[in-house]
Design a protein around this motif. Structure first.
Motif, PDB file in Angstrom:
ATOM      1  N   GLN A   1      22.349  27.642 -52.492  1.00 39.27           N
ATOM      2  CA  GLN A   1      21.101  28.380 -52.665  1.00 39.27           C
ATOM      3  C   GLN A   1      21.073  29.083 -54.012  1.00 39.27           C
ATOM      4  O   GLN A   1      20.052  29.119 -54.687  1.00 39.27           O
ATOM      5  CB  GLN A   1      20.924  29.411 -51.548  1.00 39.27           C
ATOM      6  CG  GLN A   1      20.443  28.820 -50.242  1.00 39.27           C
ATOM      7  CD  GLN A   1      19.043  28.261 -50.377  1.00 39.27           C
ATOM      8  OE1 GLN A   1      18.860  27.059 -50.545  1.00 39.27           O
ATOM      9  NE2 GLN A   1      18.050  29.103 -50.306  1.00 39.27           N
TER      10      GLN A   1
ATOM     11  N   TYR B   1      20.221  26.637 -56.668  1.00 43.35           N
ATOM     12  CA  TYR B   1      18.809  26.277 -56.568  1.00 43.35           C
ATOM     13  C   TYR B   1      17.933  27.281 -57.319  1.00 43.35           C
ATOM     14  O   TYR B   1      17.068  26.894 -58.114  1.00 43.35           O
ATOM     15  CB  TYR B   1      18.376  26.193 -55.093  1.00 43.35           C
ATOM     16  CG  TYR B   1      16.892  26.030 -54.925  1.00 43.35           C
ATOM     17  CD1 TYR B   1      16.286  24.789 -55.086  1.00 43.35           C
ATOM     18  CD2 TYR B   1      16.094  27.133 -54.636  1.00 43.35           C
ATOM     19  CE1 TYR B   1      14.917  24.642 -54.945  1.00 43.35           C
ATOM     20  CE2 TYR B   1      14.721  26.986 -54.498  1.00 43.35           C
ATOM     21  CZ  TYR B   1      14.137  25.749 -54.657  1.00 43.35           C
ATOM     22  OH  TYR B   1      12.782  25.607 -54.525  1.00 43.35           O
TER      23      TYR B   1
ATOM     24  N   GLN C   1      15.670  26.902 -60.772  1.00 43.37           N
ATOM     25  CA  GLN C   1      14.221  27.136 -60.793  1.00 43.37           C
ATOM     26  C   GLN C   1      13.811  27.887 -62.053  1.00 43.37           C
ATOM     27  O   GLN C   1      12.736  27.639 -62.604  1.00 43.37           O
ATOM     28  CB  GLN C   1      13.778  27.913 -59.542  1.00 43.37           C
ATOM     29  CG  GLN C   1      13.941  27.160 -58.250  1.00 43.37           C
ATOM     30  CD  GLN C   1      13.291  25.799 -58.281  1.00 43.37           C
ATOM     31  OE1 GLN C   1      12.088  25.676 -58.518  1.00 43.37           O
ATOM     32  NE2 GLN C   1      14.072  24.760 -58.072  1.00 43.37           N
TER      33      GLN C   1
END
Length: 164
Positions: free
Chosen positions: A78, A81, A85
């Protein structure tokens, strides 16, 4: 009379918040998330940072905080991720802002701790290209090389970093 005045002030504040620009809402949610993070309430802080992104999908400080919190929780997937982004939101390919340098630093750590040494090498090299005198990045690059099996190269970089 005082009670009516208090209710009027609350109503005005509520209306202002309701009609506030999404960026303003995102900033308010972000600030609340920071307070919760600093007090150690990471799960609650996550909710506010996620809500900030819902308000403004381009609010990069919230992505940075999400990446950091997930790394602290050792949820590296996570964490990666949310750091990635930020890169997608950044329209330029040049890393120049302190926030971008923070992403390189944090993501380098995430890759290192999850055992993705080759990816960590790439990021620490990018960091050193931008900040050649960053001996911490040099040391982490050395450790990443050692982790990826390039023992001699890694030890030389670690020695160089420690001796400066």
């Amino acid at each position: 009379m005082m009670r009516i005045l208090c209710l009027l002030v609350i109503a005005v504040f509520t209306v202002q918040l309701a009609i506030a620009h999404p960026k303003d809402k995102a900033r308010a949610l972000y600030k609340e998330g920071l307070v919760l993070k600093r007090s150690g309430k990471l799960d609650a802080a996550l909710k506010f940072f996620h809500a900030a992104i819902i308000q403004d999908k381009n609010y990069t400080p919230a992505y940075l905080e999400l990446g950091q919190i997930y790394a602290l929780m050792e949820n590296y997937r996570q964490s990666t991720y949310y750091y990635q982004q930020i890169s997608k939101l950044d329209s330029t390919s040049n890393v120049t802002s302190p926030e971008d340098l923070q992403v390189l630093h944090d993501l380098g750590h995430v890759y290192y701790y999850e055992g993705n040494y080759k990816a960590a090498v790439v990021l620490w090299n990018r960091m050193l290209a931008l900040q050649p005198q960053n001996y911490f990045a040099m040391f982490m690059l050395g450790k990443s090389y050692i982790g990826s099996g390039e023992l001699q190269k890694g030890e030389e970089l670690c020695d160089k970093a420690v001796n400066n």
